[in-house]
Design a protein around this motif. Structure first.
Motif, PDB file in Angstrom:
ATOM      1  N   SER A 140       9.158 -43.887  41.099  1.00  0.00           N
ATOM      2  CA  SER A 140       9.493 -42.513  40.729  1.00  0.00           C
ATOM      3  C   SER A 140      10.670 -41.985  41.535  1.00  0.00           C
ATOM      4  O   SER A 140      11.103 -42.597  42.525  1.00  0.00           O
ATOM      5  N   ASP A 141      11.175 -40.813  41.133  1.00  0.00           N
ATOM      6  CA  ASP A 141      12.257 -40.162  41.876  1.00  0.00           C
ATOM      7  C   ASP A 141      11.834 -39.880  43.319  1.00  0.00           C
ATOM      8  O   ASP A 141      12.643 -40.016  44.246  1.00  0.00           O
TER       9      ASP A 141
ATOM     10  N   HIS B 244      14.939 -34.755  46.577  1.00  0.00           N
ATOM     11  CA  HIS B 244      13.692 -34.484  45.853  1.00  0.00           C
ATOM     12  C   HIS B 244      12.859 -33.536  46.705  1.00  0.00           C
ATOM     13  O   HIS B 244      12.568 -33.839  47.869  1.00  0.00           O
TER      14      HIS B 244
ATOM     15  N   ASP C 234      15.287 -47.700  40.844  1.00  0.00           N
ATOM     16  CA  ASP C 234      14.115 -47.137  40.173  1.00  0.00           C
ATOM     17  C   ASP C 234      13.660 -48.029  39.019  1.00  0.00           C
ATOM     18  O   ASP C 234      12.455 -48.237  38.812  1.00  0.00           O
TER      19      ASP C 234
ATOM     20  N   VAL D 193      12.036 -43.109  45.223  1.00  0.00           N
ATOM     21  CA  VAL D 193      13.438 -43.477  45.422  1.00  0.00           C
ATOM     22  C   VAL D 193      14.048 -42.648  46.546  1.00  0.00           C
ATOM     23  O   VAL D 193      14.758 -43.168  47.414  1.00  0.00           O
ATOM     24  N   ALA D 194      13.783 -41.336  46.542  1.00  0.00           N
ATOM     25  CA  ALA D 194      14.344 -40.446  47.562  1.00  0.00           C
ATOM     26  C   ALA D 194      13.886 -40.851  48.959  1.00  0.00           C
ATOM     27  O   ALA D 194      14.685 -40.905  49.906  1.00  0.00           O
TER      28      ALA D 194
ATOM     29  N   MET E 112      21.368 -38.382  43.562  1.00  0.00           N
ATOM     30  CA  MET E 112      20.388 -37.304  43.515  1.00  0.00           C
ATOM     31  C   MET E 112      20.925 -35.984  44.063  1.00  0.00           C
ATOM     32  O   MET E 112      20.532 -34.911  43.601  1.00  0.00           O
TER      33      MET E 112
END
Length: 220
Positions: free
Chosen positions: A90-91, A119, A84, A94-95, A19
């Motif tokens: 969602s992102d 994110h 994920d 995950v973050a 990311m």
């Protein structure tokens, strides 16, 4: 899902690099070793060997949480995470999980600052909503809110992917004979805990500024 500390550090490192620096992702075993053993944004700091990283990758592969990728005309595998897809998250989720894996239990404010490169959360309420979704995930809780400890202004959140679940309700007991700024006793213990909390908050702010400067430097 119950992962070892080693596997969690490898998975968290993959999430962070995917990311924050997608141009250098996926990662080789050597690159993963460097990422896992960073002295910044890691708690605790580790000194894993390449054999350790390979063992962590093997554990993650057994749980279908990673896959190997090969560049054209290269026999050296590079690895990418599948968290994920595996958990259908969602992102943002995950973050948050990635930062919790790398840094341990944190307040919502700390999570908002420390996920900035992964994110961007517009408001603290967005972090709260993300944590609530993780706590109420259809596959089972992935995060939990821990009880506020004496002297702490905010509660902390922890992930639930490790081999041992975090202690949610047991406050840390501090002997009353421990020296404190005011000479001892419960008041002194509370003052010391409040000072520690303030230091954590200031450290998080410094880390956020450092991350912004690194991002500006990289974009030049």
């Amino acid at each position: 899902m119950r992962l070892s500390d080693l596997a969690l550090r490898v998975l968290g490192s993959l999430i962070e690099k995917a990311m924050a620096t997608p141009q250098s992702y996926p990662l080789s075993v050597n690159a993963l070793r460097s990422a896992a053993n960073q002295t910044t944004n890691r708690d605790p700091v580790t000194a894993y060997s390449e054999d350790d990283i390979s063992a962590g990758l093997k554990e993650l592969a057994a749980g279908e949480l990673i896959r190997a990728a090969y560049a054209r005309r290269s026999s050296t595998p590079k690895y990418e995470h599948l968290l994920d897809q595996h958990l259908e998250i969602s992102d943002a989720e995950v973050a948050v999980l990635g930062v919790l894996m790398l840094r341990g239990p944190q307040t919502m404010g700390e999570l908002r600052q420390r996920t900035e490169r992964l994110h961007a959360f517009d408001e603290i309420g967005d972090v709260a909503a993300t944590l609530d979704r993780l706590a109420d995930h259809p596959f089972g809780a992935l995060a939990v809110e821990m009880d506020r400890q004496p002297g702490q202004k905010e509660t902390r959140w922890a992930h639930l992917l490790g081999a041992e679940e975090p202690s949610v309700g047991a406050p840390v007991e501090v002997p009353t004979t421990t020296p404190t700024p005011d000479g001892g006793g419960e008041a002194g213990q509370s003052e010391m805990a409040a000072l520690r909390e303030e230091v954590r908050s200031l450290r998080a702010e410094v880390e956020a500024v450092t991350a912004r400067l690194d991002q500006l430097h990289t974009s030049r």
